[in-house]
Design a protein around this motif. Structure first.
Motif, PDB file in Angstrom:
ATOM      1  N   LEU A  15       0.807  -1.061  -0.011  1.00  0.00           N
ATOM      2  CA  LEU A  15       0.008   0.128   0.057  1.00  0.00           C
ATOM      3  C   LEU A  15       0.905   1.194  -0.127  1.00  0.00           C
ATOM      4  N   ASP A  16       0.925   1.952  -0.992  1.00  0.00           N
ATOM      5  CA  ASP A  16       1.527   3.036  -1.200  1.00  0.00           C
ATOM      6  C   ASP A  16       0.621   4.108  -1.006  1.00  0.00           C
ATOM      7  N   MET A  17       0.744   5.333  -0.463  1.00  0.00           N
ATOM      8  CA  MET A  17      -0.189   6.480  -0.282  1.00  0.00           C
ATOM      9  C   MET A  17       0.564   7.923  -0.445  1.00  0.00           C
ATOM     10  N   TYR A  18      -0.308   8.679  -0.967  1.00  0.00           N
ATOM     11  CA  TYR A  18       0.352  10.148  -1.423  1.00  0.00           C
ATOM     12  C   TYR A  18      -0.779  11.182  -1.115  1.00  0.00           C
ATOM     13  N   ALA A  19      -0.134  12.062  -0.482  1.00  0.00           N
ATOM     14  CA  ALA A  19      -0.905  13.424  -0.666  1.00  0.00           C
ATOM     15  C   ALA A  19      -0.245  14.549  -1.625  1.00  0.00           C
ATOM     16  N   ARG A  20      -1.084  15.059  -2.299  1.00  0.00           N
ATOM     17  CA  ARG A  20      -0.771  15.908  -3.479  1.00  0.00           C
ATOM     18  C   ARG A  20      -1.577  17.244  -3.114  1.00  0.00           C
ATOM     19  N   SER A  21      -1.274  18.439  -4.089  1.00  0.00           N
ATOM     20  CA  SER A  21      -1.844  19.505  -4.206  1.00  0.00           C
ATOM     21  C   SER A  21      -1.879  19.983  -5.487  1.00  0.00           C
ATOM     22  N   VAL A  22      -3.041  20.820  -5.756  1.00  0.00           N
ATOM     23  CA  VAL A  22      -3.278  21.315  -7.198  1.00  0.00           C
ATOM     24  C   VAL A  22      -3.776  22.792  -7.045  1.00  0.00           C
ATOM     25  N   LYS A  23      -3.819  23.686  -7.825  1.00  0.00           N
ATOM     26  CA  LYS A  23      -4.548  24.845  -7.993  1.00  0.00           C
ATOM     27  C   LYS A  23      -6.106  24.415  -7.643  1.00  0.00           C
ATOM     28  N   ALA A  24      -6.743  25.147  -6.718  1.00  0.00           N
ATOM     29  CA  ALA A  24      -8.145  24.570  -6.183  1.00  0.00           C
ATOM     30  C   ALA A  24      -8.976  25.065  -7.330  1.00  0.00           C
ATOM     31  N   GLU A  25      -8.759  26.083  -8.094  1.00  0.00           N
ATOM     32  CA  GLU A  25      -9.717  26.549  -9.175  1.00  0.00           C
ATOM     33  C   GLU A  25      -9.804  25.351 -10.518  1.00  0.00           C
ATOM     34  N   VAL A  26      -8.644  24.416 -10.566  1.00  0.00           N
ATOM     35  CA  VAL A  26      -8.730  23.638 -11.521  1.00  0.00           C
ATOM     36  C   VAL A  26      -9.611  22.384 -11.217  1.00  0.00           C
ATOM     37  N   LEU A  27      -9.878  22.154  -9.845  1.00  0.00           N
ATOM     38  CA  LEU A  27     -11.216  21.176  -9.354  1.00  0.00           C
ATOM     39  C   LEU A  27     -12.322  21.666  -9.391  1.00  0.00           C
ATOM     40  N   GLY A  28     -12.496  22.983  -9.288  1.00  0.00           N
ATOM     41  CA  GLY A  28     -13.978  23.419  -8.956  1.00  0.00           C
ATOM     42  C   GLY A  28     -14.601  22.971  -7.708  1.00  0.00           C
ATOM     43  N   ASP A  29     -15.649  22.298  -7.567  1.00  0.00           N
ATOM     44  CA  ASP A  29     -16.169  21.752  -6.525  1.00  0.00           C
ATOM     45  C   ASP A  29     -16.102  20.382  -6.546  1.00  0.00           C
ATOM     46  N   GLN A  30     -15.493  19.780  -7.442  1.00  0.00           N
ATOM     47  CA  GLN A  30     -15.228  18.212  -7.502  1.00  0.00           C
ATOM     48  C   GLN A  30     -14.351  17.595  -6.196  1.00  0.00           C
ATOM     49  N   GLN A  31     -15.055  16.614  -5.642  1.00  0.00           N
ATOM     50  CA  GLN A  31     -14.442  15.957  -4.453  1.00  0.00           C
ATOM     51  C   GLN A  31     -13.769  14.439  -4.616  1.00  0.00           C
ATOM     52  N   ILE A  32     -14.083  13.930  -5.702  1.00  0.00           N
ATOM     53  CA  ILE A  32     -13.452  12.384  -5.964  1.00  0.00           C
ATOM     54  C   ILE A  32     -13.476  12.278  -7.460  1.00  0.00           C
ATOM     55  N   ASP A  33     -13.170  11.285  -7.802  1.00  0.00           N
ATOM     56  CA  ASP A  33     -12.986  10.821  -9.258  1.00  0.00           C
ATOM     57  C   ASP A  33     -12.056  11.635 -10.367  1.00  0.00           C
ATOM     58  N   PHE A  34     -10.783  11.877  -9.712  1.00  0.00           N
ATOM     59  CA  PHE A  34      -9.867  12.581 -10.297  1.00  0.00           C
ATOM     60  C   PHE A  34      -8.817  11.653 -11.221  1.00  0.00           C
ATOM     61  N   ASN A  35      -8.500  12.312 -12.211  1.00  0.00           N
ATOM     62  CA  ASN A  35      -7.391  11.737 -13.145  1.00  0.00           C
ATOM     63  C   ASN A  35      -6.128  12.494 -12.815  1.00  0.00           C
ATOM     64  N   PHE A  36      -5.192  11.695 -12.165  1.00  0.00           N
ATOM     65  CA  PHE A  36      -3.960  12.507 -11.555  1.00  0.00           C
ATOM     66  C   PHE A  36      -3.186  12.446 -13.261  1.00  0.00           C
ATOM     67  N   ASN A  37      -3.036  11.560 -13.967  1.00  0.00           N
ATOM     68  CA  ASN A  37      -2.426  11.855 -15.345  1.00  0.00           C
ATOM     69  C   ASN A  37      -2.998  13.368 -15.980  1.00  0.00           C
ATOM     70  N   GLN A  38      -3.911  13.481 -15.768  1.00  0.00           N
ATOM     71  CA  GLN A  38      -4.923  14.601 -16.617  1.00  0.00           C
ATOM     72  C   GLN A  38      -4.285  15.754 -15.856  1.00  0.00           C
ATOM     73  N   LEU A  39      -4.230  15.523 -14.495  1.00  0.00           N
ATOM     74  CA  LEU A  39      -3.871  16.809 -13.794  1.00  0.00           C
ATOM     75  C   LEU A  39      -2.218  17.376 -13.949  1.00  0.00           C
ATOM     76  N   VAL A  40      -1.657  16.155 -13.911  1.00  0.00           N
ATOM     77  CA  VAL A  40      -0.318  16.428 -14.330  1.00  0.00           C
ATOM     78  C   VAL A  40      -0.139  16.894 -15.677  1.00  0.00           C
ATOM     79  N   ASP A  41      -0.835  16.743 -16.506  1.00  0.00           N
ATOM     80  CA  ASP A  41      -0.506  17.038 -17.963  1.00  0.00           C
ATOM     81  C   ASP A  41      -1.295  18.538 -18.102  1.00  0.00           C
TER      82      ASP A  41
END
Length: 133
Positions: free
Chosen positions: A3-29
């Motif tokens: 079990l590998d576990m990570y906490a990460r951050s992004v600009k809040a406005e990129v996510l809007g109100d979204q709480q779940i179901d993120f695609n990290f590859n898309q966020l990184v890109d």
């Protein structure tokens, strides 16, 4: 494996109100995400993973909680801190999850993460948790 576990951050406005179901590859890109990897990292801290899984379900998550992300809001961090202090993080069994012990370095890393998450919120950033097992 484990079990590998990570906490990460992004600009809040990129996510809007979204709480779940993120695609990290898309966020990184996305250049506008200003993705910040590995705000925190834990290995086989299944007690925390179970807490995060419960949060994911509370926020509407229905997938197997593996390679799924959940957004942590300031009130979630406050609750995590209270639950940690009250001993409410419980052993979460799983084949790759490790034993039922909580090691001192896990507690230290969690305290640091809580402080770092609050610092990210103060900068207008969103904090995410994800894991892979």
């Amino acid at each position: 494996m484990g079990l590998d576990m990570y906490a990460r951050s992004v600009k809040a406005e990129v996510l809007g109100d979204q709480q779940i179901d993120f695609n990290f590859n898309q966020l990184v890109d996305r250049g506008d995400a200003d993705f910040k990897g590995d705000l925190a990292y834990w290995r086989k801290f299944n007690h925390l993973h179970g807490w995060m899984e419960n949060l994911y379900v509370e926020k509407g998550g229905m997938a197997v909680f593996n390679c799924e992300a959940v957004r942590l809001m300031p009130q979630d961090i406050d609750r995590l801190e209270r639950d940690m202090a009250a001993g409410k993080l419980r052993h979460t069994p799983g084949f790759f999850f490790g034993d039922d012990a909580i090691h001192p370095e896990d507690w230290a890393a969690l305290r640091k993460f809580i402080a770092d998450a609050r610092a990210e919120f103060a900068k207008g950033r969103a904090v995410l948790y994800d894991s892979w097992w």
